[in-house]
Design a protein around this motif. Structure first.
Motif, PDB file in Angstrom:
ATOM      1  N   PRO A   1       0.805  -1.227   0.000  1.00  0.00           N
ATOM      2  CA  PRO A   1       0.000   0.000   0.000  1.00  0.00           C
ATOM      3  C   PRO A   1       0.840   1.280   0.000  1.00  0.00           C
ATOM      4  CG  PRO A   1      -0.362  -1.289   2.020  1.00  0.00           C
ATOM      5  CD  PRO A   1       0.476  -2.117   1.103  1.00  0.00           C
ATOM      6  N   PHE A   2       2.044   1.199   0.552  1.00  0.00           N
ATOM      7  CA  PHE A   2       2.947   2.362   0.542  1.00  0.00           C
ATOM      8  C   PHE A   2       3.295   2.746  -0.905  1.00  0.00           C
ATOM      9  CE2 PHE A   2       7.374   3.692   0.069  1.00  0.00           C
ATOM     10  CZ  PHE A   2       7.447   4.800   0.884  1.00  0.00           C
ATOM     11  N   TYR A   3       3.706   1.748  -1.698  1.00  0.00           N
ATOM     12  CA  TYR A   3       4.072   2.049  -3.093  1.00  0.00           C
ATOM     13  C   TYR A   3       2.851   2.508  -3.892  1.00  0.00           C
ATOM     14  CZ  TYR A   3       8.739   0.047  -2.468  1.00  0.00           C
ATOM     15  OH  TYR A   3      10.026  -0.194  -2.061  1.00  0.00           O
ATOM     16  N   ARG A   4       1.680   1.874  -3.625  1.00  0.00           N
ATOM     17  CA  ARG A   4       0.462   2.253  -4.347  1.00  0.00           C
ATOM     18  C   ARG A   4       0.075   3.696  -3.992  1.00  0.00           C
ATOM     19  NH1 ARG A   4      -1.400   0.924  -8.079  1.00  0.00           N
ATOM     20  NH2 ARG A   4      -3.422  -0.044  -7.820  1.00  0.00           N
ATOM     21  N   ARG A   5       0.211   4.058  -2.701  1.00  0.00           N
ATOM     22  CA  ARG A   5      -0.130   5.412  -2.276  1.00  0.00           C
ATOM     23  C   ARG A   5       0.759   6.447  -2.964  1.00  0.00           C
ATOM     24  NH1 ARG A   5       1.211   5.407   3.087  1.00  0.00           N
ATOM     25  NH2 ARG A   5       2.654   7.148   2.978  1.00  0.00           N
ATOM     26  N   HIS A   6       1.983   6.026  -3.313  1.00  0.00           N
ATOM     27  CA  HIS A   6       2.898   6.949  -3.992  1.00  0.00           C
ATOM     28  C   HIS A   6       2.777   6.867  -5.509  1.00  0.00           C
ATOM     29  CE1 HIS A   6       4.897   8.900  -0.682  1.00  0.00           C
ATOM     30  NE2 HIS A   6       5.005   7.734  -0.062  1.00  0.00           N
TER      31      HIS A   6
ATOM     32  N   SER B   1       2.126   1.720 -10.177  1.00  0.00           N
ATOM     33  CA  SER B   1       1.098   0.787 -10.660  1.00  0.00           C
ATOM     34  C   SER B   1       1.217  -0.541  -9.911  1.00  0.00           C
ATOM     35  CB  SER B   1       1.277   0.538 -12.159  1.00  0.00           C
ATOM     36  OG  SER B   1       2.464  -0.208 -12.369  1.00  0.00           O
ATOM     37  N   ALA B   2       0.125  -1.338  -9.965  1.00  0.00           N
ATOM     38  CA  ALA B   2       0.156  -2.648  -9.294  1.00  0.00           C
ATOM     39  C   ALA B   2       1.282  -3.511  -9.847  1.00  0.00           C
ATOM     40  CB  ALA B   2      -1.197  -3.341  -9.470  1.00  0.00           C
ATOM     41  N   GLU B   3       1.473  -3.440 -11.166  1.00  0.00           N
ATOM     42  CA  GLU B   3       2.515  -4.249 -11.814  1.00  0.00           C
ATOM     43  C   GLU B   3       3.911  -3.805 -11.366  1.00  0.00           C
ATOM     44  OE1 GLU B   3       2.714  -3.583 -15.973  1.00  0.00           O
ATOM     45  OE2 GLU B   3       3.879  -5.405 -16.372  1.00  0.00           O
ATOM     46  N   ALA B   4       4.131  -2.504 -11.389  1.00  0.00           N
ATOM     47  CA  ALA B   4       5.451  -1.993 -10.972  1.00  0.00           C
ATOM     48  C   ALA B   4       5.704  -2.289  -9.491  1.00  0.00           C
ATOM     49  CB  ALA B   4       5.536  -0.493 -11.237  1.00  0.00           C
ATOM     50  N   THR B   5       4.625  -2.226  -8.679  1.00  0.00           N
ATOM     51  CA  THR B   5       4.772  -2.531  -7.253  1.00  0.00           C
ATOM     52  C   THR B   5       5.226  -3.972  -7.059  1.00  0.00           C
ATOM     53  OG1 THR B   5       3.108  -0.896  -6.633  1.00  0.00           O
ATOM     54  CG2 THR B   5       3.552  -2.642  -5.039  1.00  0.00           C
ATOM     55  N   ASP B   6       4.618  -4.904  -7.822  1.00  0.00           N
ATOM     56  CA  ASP B   6       5.022  -6.313  -7.743  1.00  0.00           C
ATOM     57  C   ASP B   6       6.511  -6.470  -8.048  1.00  0.00           C
ATOM     58  OD1 ASP B   6       2.679  -7.443  -6.960  1.00  0.00           O
ATOM     59  OD2 ASP B   6       1.960  -7.858  -8.991  1.00  0.00           O
ATOM     60  N   ILE B   7       6.940  -5.776  -9.089  1.00  0.00           N
ATOM     61  CA  ILE B   7       8.346  -5.904  -9.512  1.00  0.00           C
ATOM     62  C   ILE B   7       9.277  -5.344  -8.439  1.00  0.00           C
ATOM     63  CG2 ILE B   7      10.027  -5.079 -11.198  1.00  0.00           C
ATOM     64  CD1 ILE B   7       7.716  -5.193 -13.283  1.00  0.00           C
ATOM     65  N   VAL B   8       8.919  -4.179  -7.909  1.00  0.00           N
ATOM     66  CA  VAL B   8       9.782  -3.553  -6.891  1.00  0.00           C
ATOM     67  C   VAL B   8       9.839  -4.425  -5.632  1.00  0.00           C
ATOM     68  CG1 VAL B   8       9.986  -1.577  -5.342  1.00  0.00           C
ATOM     69  CG2 VAL B   8       9.472  -1.213  -7.751  1.00  0.00           C
ATOM     70  N   LEU B   9       8.675  -5.025  -5.265  1.00  0.00           N
ATOM     71  CA  LEU B   9       8.659  -5.864  -4.058  1.00  0.00           C
ATOM     72  C   LEU B   9       9.482  -7.135  -4.241  1.00  0.00           C
ATOM     73  CD1 LEU B   9       4.948  -5.503  -2.899  1.00  0.00           C
ATOM     74  CD2 LEU B   9       6.979  -4.707  -1.693  1.00  0.00           C
TER      75      LEU B   9
ATOM     76  N   LEU C   1      13.699   2.577 -17.770  1.00  0.00           N
ATOM     77  CA  LEU C   1      14.271   1.938 -16.580  1.00  0.00           C
ATOM     78  C   LEU C   1      13.755   0.510 -16.463  1.00  0.00           C
ATOM     79  CD1 LEU C   1      13.646   4.846 -14.009  1.00  0.00           C
ATOM     80  CD2 LEU C   1      15.775   4.344 -15.195  1.00  0.00           C
ATOM     81  N   ASP C   2      14.647  -0.438 -16.147  1.00  0.00           N
ATOM     82  CA  ASP C   2      14.167  -1.799 -15.871  1.00  0.00           C
ATOM     83  C   ASP C   2      13.668  -1.853 -14.420  1.00  0.00           C
ATOM     84  OD1 ASP C   2      16.300  -2.157 -14.112  1.00  0.00           O
ATOM     85  OD2 ASP C   2      17.553  -3.185 -15.599  1.00  0.00           O
ATOM     86  N   ALA C   3      13.192  -3.044 -13.997  1.00  0.00           N
ATOM     87  CA  ALA C   3      12.555  -3.156 -12.675  1.00  0.00           C
ATOM     88  C   ALA C   3      13.505  -2.742 -11.557  1.00  0.00           C
ATOM     89  CB  ALA C   3      12.087  -4.591 -12.460  1.00  0.00           C
ATOM     90  N   HIS C   4      14.743  -3.201 -11.642  1.00  0.00           N
ATOM     91  CA  HIS C   4      15.743  -2.900 -10.621  1.00  0.00           C
ATOM     92  C   HIS C   4      15.973  -1.392 -10.558  1.00  0.00           C
ATOM     93  CE1 HIS C   4      18.885  -4.176  -7.919  1.00  0.00           C
ATOM     94  NE2 HIS C   4      19.766  -3.456  -8.560  1.00  0.00           N
ATOM     95  N   GLN C   5      16.128  -0.789 -11.736  1.00  0.00           N
ATOM     96  CA  GLN C   5      16.381   0.658 -11.802  1.00  0.00           C
ATOM     97  C   GLN C   5      15.164   1.454 -11.351  1.00  0.00           C
ATOM     98  OE1 GLN C   5      17.336   0.575 -15.925  1.00  0.00           O
ATOM     99  NE2 GLN C   5      19.546   0.604 -15.600  1.00  0.00           N
ATOM    100  N   THR C   6      13.946   0.921 -11.642  1.00  0.00           N
ATOM    101  CA  THR C   6      12.726   1.604 -11.216  1.00  0.00           C
ATOM    102  C   THR C   6      12.674   1.708  -9.697  1.00  0.00           C
ATOM    103  OG1 THR C   6      11.517   0.825 -13.157  1.00  0.00           O
ATOM    104  CG2 THR C   6      10.190   1.544 -11.285  1.00  0.00           C
ATOM    105  N   GLY C   7      13.062   0.622  -9.024  1.00  0.00           N
ATOM    106  CA  GLY C   7      13.086   0.637  -7.562  1.00  0.00           C
ATOM    107  C   GLY C   7      14.057   1.672  -7.024  1.00  0.00           C
ATOM    108  N   PHE C   8      15.265   1.724  -7.617  1.00  0.00           N
ATOM    109  CA  PHE C   8      16.257   2.717  -7.203  1.00  0.00           C
ATOM    110  C   PHE C   8      15.747   4.130  -7.479  1.00  0.00           C
ATOM    111  CE2 PHE C   8      19.707  -0.602  -7.458  1.00  0.00           C
ATOM    112  CZ  PHE C   8      20.107  -0.459  -6.148  1.00  0.00           C
ATOM    113  N   ALA C   9      15.158   4.323  -8.679  1.00  0.00           N
ATOM    114  CA  ALA C   9      14.695   5.660  -9.075  1.00  0.00           C
ATOM    115  C   ALA C   9      13.575   6.123  -8.149  1.00  0.00           C
ATOM    116  CB  ALA C   9      14.219   5.634 -10.527  1.00  0.00           C
ATOM    117  N   PHE C  10      12.644   5.227  -7.838  1.00  0.00           N
ATOM    118  CA  PHE C  10      11.537   5.571  -6.946  1.00  0.00           C
ATOM    119  C   PHE C  10      12.073   6.018  -5.579  1.00  0.00           C
ATOM    120  CE2 PHE C  10       8.518   4.744  -3.638  1.00  0.00           C
ATOM    121  CZ  PHE C  10       7.294   5.126  -4.159  1.00  0.00           C
ATOM    122  N   GLY C  11      12.977   5.217  -5.018  1.00  0.00           N
ATOM    123  CA  GLY C  11      13.544   5.548  -3.702  1.00  0.00           C
ATOM    124  C   GLY C  11      14.334   6.850  -3.727  1.00  0.00           C
ATOM    125  N   GLU C  12      15.021   7.093  -4.841  1.00  0.00           N
ATOM    126  CA  GLU C  12      15.820   8.313  -4.998  1.00  0.00           C
ATOM    127  C   GLU C  12      14.907   9.546  -5.069  1.00  0.00           C
ATOM    128  OE1 GLU C  12      19.432   7.856  -6.000  1.00  0.00           O
ATOM    129  OE2 GLU C  12      19.838   9.990  -6.041  1.00  0.00           O
TER     130      GLU C  12
END
Ligand SMILES: [Zn+2]
Length: 274
Positions: free
Chosen positions: A64-69, A72-80, A234-245
């Motif tokens: 829910p944290f990623y969704r609130r920010h 997408s559901a798909e990107a959230t799955d990948i980041v998790l 950005l691939d999934a790994h990079q998306t996670g880094f970019a989101f956190g950044e």
């Protein structure tokens, strides 16, 4: 032991921080060669947490944290799911270790090094300084060509990681001589520590400026800001880094009063430039 270290008496593995590309094989190295582990306490304890946590640790809160920010559901799955594979390839840390902390002096191969620690990239990343020989082992805190990732993770969602990192950069500049040889955790050794610190501070100021411009006319979620700051696929790994950044920059600017939070009817958090 064979190879370049043949005949050397090794005692301890010194690990700067908990990221798997640094601590990943510490357990194997210590066990195989009968070595101790030396590490800052937060970095050691977080390594233990990561190696013991179940694969789905925190998902009920993190999803829910990623969704609130706005992810997408798909990107959230990948980041998790990112990191699971990475952790499978690491060997954990031994059950005991030697603690190092800011201000300590440790001896490595007959040379005394002062220990400094800094946050923002990790928790209390260790750096080693030997002014007598103008050597500075910077780990991932200062690197020549890449800007070290400064991220906020849902475990500490309100963390001002960028503020902590900038404070550490200023502390490095104040305490380490400008003419040291910097031995970083990635890439080649380099000279020009103070110039590189200035570049990194300037880089993050530019990023905050871009973010302020993007959120000037309409509020944007963290996920919506990502393409403004990272204008390449950005691939999934990079998306996670970019989101956190991006979230690290958002939290920093919120703390400075430069952004305002607006939550929409669907429960998505968006930020508007003040
Ligand atoms: Zn790192």
């Amino acid at each position: 032991m064979s190879g370049p270290l043949a005949g050397q008496s090794l005692k301890s593995v010194i690990v700067s921080h908990f990221h798997p590309d640094h601590v990943g094989l510490a357990g194997w190295l210590c066990e195989t060669y009968g070595l101790d582990l030396t590490m800052p306490r937060p970095e050691y304890l977080h390594s233990v947490v990561l190696q013991c946590a179940p694969a789905d640790h925190g998902e009920a809160v993190f999803r829910p944290f990623y969704r609130r920010h706005g992810l997408s559901a798909e990107a959230t799955d990948i980041v998790l799911s990112r990191g699971h594979e990475y952790l499978k390839r690491t060997t954990g840390v031994p059950a005991s270790y030697h603690r190092i902390k800011h201000g300590d002096t440790i001896t490595v191969g007959g040379r005394a090094f002062g220990v400094q620690t800094g946050g923002g990239h990790a928790l209390e990343q260790a750096m080693l300084y030997r002014p007598e020989e103008k050597l500075f082992l910077a780990a991932d805190q200062v690197i020549a060509r890449i800007s070290p990732n400064v991220s906020v993770h849902p475990m500490e969602p309100d963390l001002d990681a960028l503020g902590i990192y900038l404070t550490s950069l200023r502390a490095i500049k104040a305490s380490v001589a400008p003419d040291v040889l910097v031995l970083p955790g990635h890439g080649l050794p380099f000279h020009g520590l103070h110039d590189r610190v200035d570049e990194l501070i300037e880089h993050h100021a530019l990023r905050c400026g871009e973010l302020a411009a993007a959120c000037q006319d309409r509020p944007l979620s963290v996920a919506e800001i990502v393409p403004f700051l990272f204008n390449r696929p950005l691939d999934a790994h990079q998306t996670g880094f970019a989101f956190g950044e991006v979230l690290a920059h958002v939290n920093h600017m919120l703390g400075l009063g430069q952004l305002r939070l607006e939550t929409d009817a669907g429960g998505v958090d968006r930020y508007r430039t003040v």
